[in-house]
Design a protein around this motif. Structure first.
Motif, mmCIF file in Angstrom:
data_model
loop_
_atom_site.group_PDB
_atom_site.id
_atom_site.type_symbol
_atom_site.label_atom_id
_atom_site.label_comp_id
_atom_site.label_asym_id
_atom_site.label_seq_id
_atom_site.Cartn_x
_atom_site.Cartn_y
_atom_site.Cartn_z
ATOM 1 N N THR A 178 0.809 -1.227 0.000
ATOM 2 C CA THR A 178 0.000 0.000 0.000
ATOM 3 C C THR A 178 0.836 1.268 0.000
ATOM 4 O O THR A 178 0.341 2.329 -0.386
ATOM 5 N N GLU A 179 2.076 1.176 0.421
ATOM 6 C CA GLU A 179 2.925 2.369 0.495
ATOM 7 C C GLU A 179 4.265 2.102 -0.203
ATOM 8 O O GLU A 179 5.297 1.916 0.435
ATOM 9 N N PRO A 180 4.251 2.062 -1.513
ATOM 10 C CA PRO A 180 5.518 1.842 -2.229
ATOM 11 C C PRO A 180 6.467 3.018 -2.030
ATOM 12 O O PRO A 180 6.041 4.162 -1.785
ATOM 13 N N THR A 181 7.725 2.773 -2.125
ATOM 14 C CA THR A 181 8.744 3.807 -1.931
ATOM 15 C C THR A 181 8.765 4.735 -3.137
ATOM 16 O O THR A 181 9.019 4.298 -4.267
ATOM 17 N N LEU A 182 8.495 6.013 -2.876
ATOM 18 C CA LEU A 182 8.520 7.026 -3.935
ATOM 19 C C LEU A 182 9.659 8.022 -3.747
ATOM 20 O O LEU A 182 9.768 8.968 -4.538
ATOM 21 N N ASP A 183 10.456 7.837 -2.702
ATOM 22 C CA ASP A 183 11.598 8.708 -2.470
ATOM 23 C C ASP A 183 12.657 8.446 -3.551
ATOM 24 O O ASP A 183 13.228 7.351 -3.626
ATOM 25 N N ILE A 184 12.909 9.463 -4.368
ATOM 26 C CA ILE A 184 13.840 9.287 -5.473
ATOM 27 C C ILE A 184 15.243 8.987 -4.961
ATOM 28 O O ILE A 184 16.008 8.243 -5.588
ATOM 29 N N GLY A 185 15.609 9.521 -3.817
ATOM 30 C CA GLY A 185 16.926 9.251 -3.252
ATOM 31 C C GLY A 185 17.080 7.803 -2.846
ATOM 32 O O GLY A 185 18.133 7.176 -3.071
ATOM 33 N N ALA A 186 16.021 7.244 -2.214
ATOM 34 C CA ALA A 186 16.083 5.850 -1.794
ATOM 35 C C ALA A 186 16.164 4.914 -3.008
ATOM 36 O O ALA A 186 16.900 3.918 -2.983
ATOM 37 N N ILE A 187 15.428 5.242 -4.051
ATOM 38 C CA ILE A 187 15.470 4.416 -5.256
ATOM 39 C C ILE A 187 16.819 4.549 -5.946
ATOM 40 O O ILE A 187 17.418 3.555 -6.418
ATOM 41 N N ASN A 199 12.991 -5.451 0.218
ATOM 42 C CA ASN A 199 11.619 -5.232 0.671
ATOM 43 C C ASN A 199 10.740 -4.889 -0.523
ATOM 44 O O ASN A 199 11.197 -4.322 -1.516
ATOM 45 N N LEU A 200 9.470 -5.260 -0.408
ATOM 46 C CA LEU A 200 8.546 -5.076 -1.520
ATOM 47 C C LEU A 200 8.266 -3.602 -1.800
ATOM 48 O O LEU A 200 7.967 -3.244 -2.940
ATOM 49 N N GLU A 201 8.333 -2.753 -0.790
ATOM 50 C CA GLU A 201 8.066 -1.331 -1.021
ATOM 51 C C GLU A 201 9.080 -0.742 -2.011
ATOM 52 O O GLU A 201 8.695 -0.012 -2.941
ATOM 53 N N ASP A 202 10.345 -1.047 -1.798
ATOM 54 C CA ASP A 202 11.355 -0.553 -2.730
ATOM 55 C C ASP A 202 11.219 -1.216 -4.103
ATOM 56 O O ASP A 202 11.421 -0.573 -5.138
ATOM 57 N N LEU A 203 10.855 -2.489 -4.118
ATOM 58 C CA LEU A 203 10.701 -3.198 -5.390
ATOM 59 C C LEU A 203 9.556 -2.602 -6.213
ATOM 60 O O LEU A 203 9.710 -2.336 -7.420
ATOM 61 N N VAL A 204 8.438 -2.379 -5.577
ATOM 62 C CA VAL A 204 7.295 -1.809 -6.298
ATOM 63 C C VAL A 204 7.551 -0.342 -6.638
ATOM 64 O O VAL A 204 7.204 0.128 -7.732
ATOM 65 N N GLY A 205 8.176 0.402 -5.723
ATOM 66 C CA GLY A 205 8.493 1.789 -6.026
ATOM 67 C C GLY A 205 9.438 1.912 -7.220
ATOM 68 O O GLY A 205 9.286 2.815 -8.063
ATOM 69 N N GLY A 206 10.398 1.013 -7.322
ATOM 70 C CA GLY A 206 11.287 1.033 -8.483
ATOM 71 C C GLY A 206 10.535 0.779 -9.772
ATOM 72 O O GLY A 206 10.809 1.409 -10.805
#
Length: 474
Positions: A178-187, A199-206
């Motif tokens: 529900t909360e994918p990573t949208l921080d451009i720095g983290a990606i 983690n799935l948040e970073d995977l989906v955010g990417g």
């Protein structure tokens, strides 16, 4: 597929794409038919693995590769990777098989209802006609490809966020992201350790960022033609475009092999087996440090290795077509080397006389020398054998095989003479006619030893004294 010209006579039989190098619609037919075959394989092989699947053993011990992908996406999976329902796998296999039929029908339609080249078609179809040197139209087609890839990334994001979620290997459950990573720095931080996502948040955010970039890039290439610096640095030709495509497939293959070999989030251990290690040797390969199977290999082992070596050969194919696009044909270069080598070795080729005895003998009195003169047709009329330079004259008598083997190109005699004799032939035709009697056909003197040149100054010369003139000038 070559871009040097639009003729077909110069291409070998295995260069199938050369048949439609200038036929834009036939080119589409081939690609849609290829997509139909790939989709058909996915559908049929999914159903085949479903028939072979046994719930009593892990998937990775059964050599499955498609069902583990579907399980990692959360289809029919319970806690700790237990397969609860296989009906979604059946539906997905059937949908792919039907999709293959639709794509096949599209290929048939383009093949039978449209002209081979879209240039002669009207309406929107003509917009997709292209030539290999038209950078603007190639960019237009590239844009549509990128949009389709972007839609594929969006489908994965939608499945993770809204349609059942993905299997989270860290907790052993299927859950919504529900909360994918949208921080451009983290990606962006993953650029140096892309395969360590955990983690799935970073995977989906990417995947969200990848989808946005693909869609934006597709729209850009459709609207904006390539800049001049792009035209100068990229190769817009059949071989060039094919080389770039193969490079992209090779990059995707290497990424898939590394993810499959090392990452347990995208490729869960429950479905693919334990993670692997890469042995860098002359032939790199993935291996399982602690084998989990008594015999055979897990799905992760051979799937990672298959991706790696397929990507390697795709890379070689890209390099091959790239050097052709640059104007360098390594095949023609090899053929040129072969021709030059044949010419060089042909000049050095010598026919040697077979020895009568295989045992080496000491013959210290043998003298070899190069021929001093070329035989003349007049002498050849009188000689019944072929060699005139390496044996003494035999007159009109045929030599025996103990003297010479009768081959014209013989270089060595079997009967050697202890002294060195140099024969010469008078070059003047008049002297040759005087030497032979044409009525009797008997050779008088064909060869002779060189005569010692007489000393022209064997008599002393009278002494002559030059004195200045006694007459005085007036």
């Amino acid at each position: 597929m070559y871009a040097s010209s639009k003729t077909q006579f110069q291409y070998p039989w295995w260069a199938g794409n050369a048949r439609f190098i200038d036929l834009s619609n036939t080119f589409i037919v081939a690609h849609v038919a290829q997509a139909a075959l790939i989709t058909l394989w996915v559908g049929v092989f999914t159903l085949f693995e479903l028939v072979c699947y046994s719930p009593s053993a892990p998937m990775y011990e059964q050599g499955l590769i498609l069902l583990p992908h579907l399980a990692a996406q959360g289809w029919g999976v319970g806690s700790n990777g237990e397969i609860l329902d296989t009906y979604p796998y059946f539906v997905i296999g059937v949908v792919h098989a039907i999709s293959a039929g639709v794509l096949g029908a599209g290929a048939w339609f383009h093949r039978n209802r449209l002209s081979p080249s879209l240039e002669s078609e009207g309406g929107k179809a003509a917009n997709f006609h292209f030539t290999w040197d038209d950078s603007g139209k190639l960019g237009f087609i590239l844009g549509h490809h990128l949009i389709i890839l972007g839609l594929g990334a969006i489908l994965l994001v939608a499945k993770a966020m809204f349609f059942g979620g993905l299997y989270d290997a860290t907790i052993g459950e299927v859950r919504l992201v529900t909360e994918p990573t949208l921080d451009i720095g983290a990606i962006a931080s993953y650029r140096t350790h892309l395969f360590d996502v955990n983690n799935l948040e970073d995977l989906v955010g990417g995947h969200i960022y990848v989808a946005v970039l693909l869609l934006a890039g597709g729209i850009w290439h459709i609207v904006v033609p390539p800049f001049n610096w792009v035209k100068q640095r990229f190769l817009f030709s059949g071989d060039g475009i094919l080389a770039y495509s193969l490079f992209g497939i090779a990059l995707a293959g290497f990424a898939a092999s590394y993810y499959c070999g090392f990452n347990s989030l995208a490729y869960p251990v429950e479905f693919y087996g334990p993670t692997l290690e890469l042995k860098s040797a002359f032939l790199p390969f993935y291996y399982e440090p602690n084998p989990s199977m008594a015999t055979g290999y897990t799905s992760r082992v051979w799937l990672a290795n298959a991706h790696f070596y397929l990507a390697f050969f795709f890379l070689q194919g890209g390099l091959w077509h790239y050097q052709r696009a640059m104007g360098f044909d390594i095949g023609e270069q090899v053929r040129d080397w072969q021709r030059k080598f044949a010419e060089a070795t042909g000049k050095l080729a010598v026919n040697y006389q077979k020895p009568f005895s295989s045992q080496p003998k000491s013959m210290l009195d043998v003298c070899y020398e190069r021929p001093r003169s070329e035989p003349q047709p007049v002498l050849k009329f009188e000689q019944p054998f072929g060699s005139y330079d390496y044996c003494p004259s035999q007159g009109i008598e045929t030599p025996s095989l103990t003297d010479i083997n009768g081959i014209q190109t013989t270089l060595y005699q079997t009967k050697y003479h202890p002294r060195k004799i140099v024969f010469y032939q008078n070059s003047a035709l008049t002297q040759a006619r005087e030497t032979f009697d044409r009525r009797t056909k008997v050779a008088k003197v064909a060869y002779g030893q060189p005569k010692k040149q007489l000393d022209a100054f064997n008599q002393p010369l009278d002494r002559v004294i030059y004195e200045p003139s006694q007459s005085q000038p007036n």
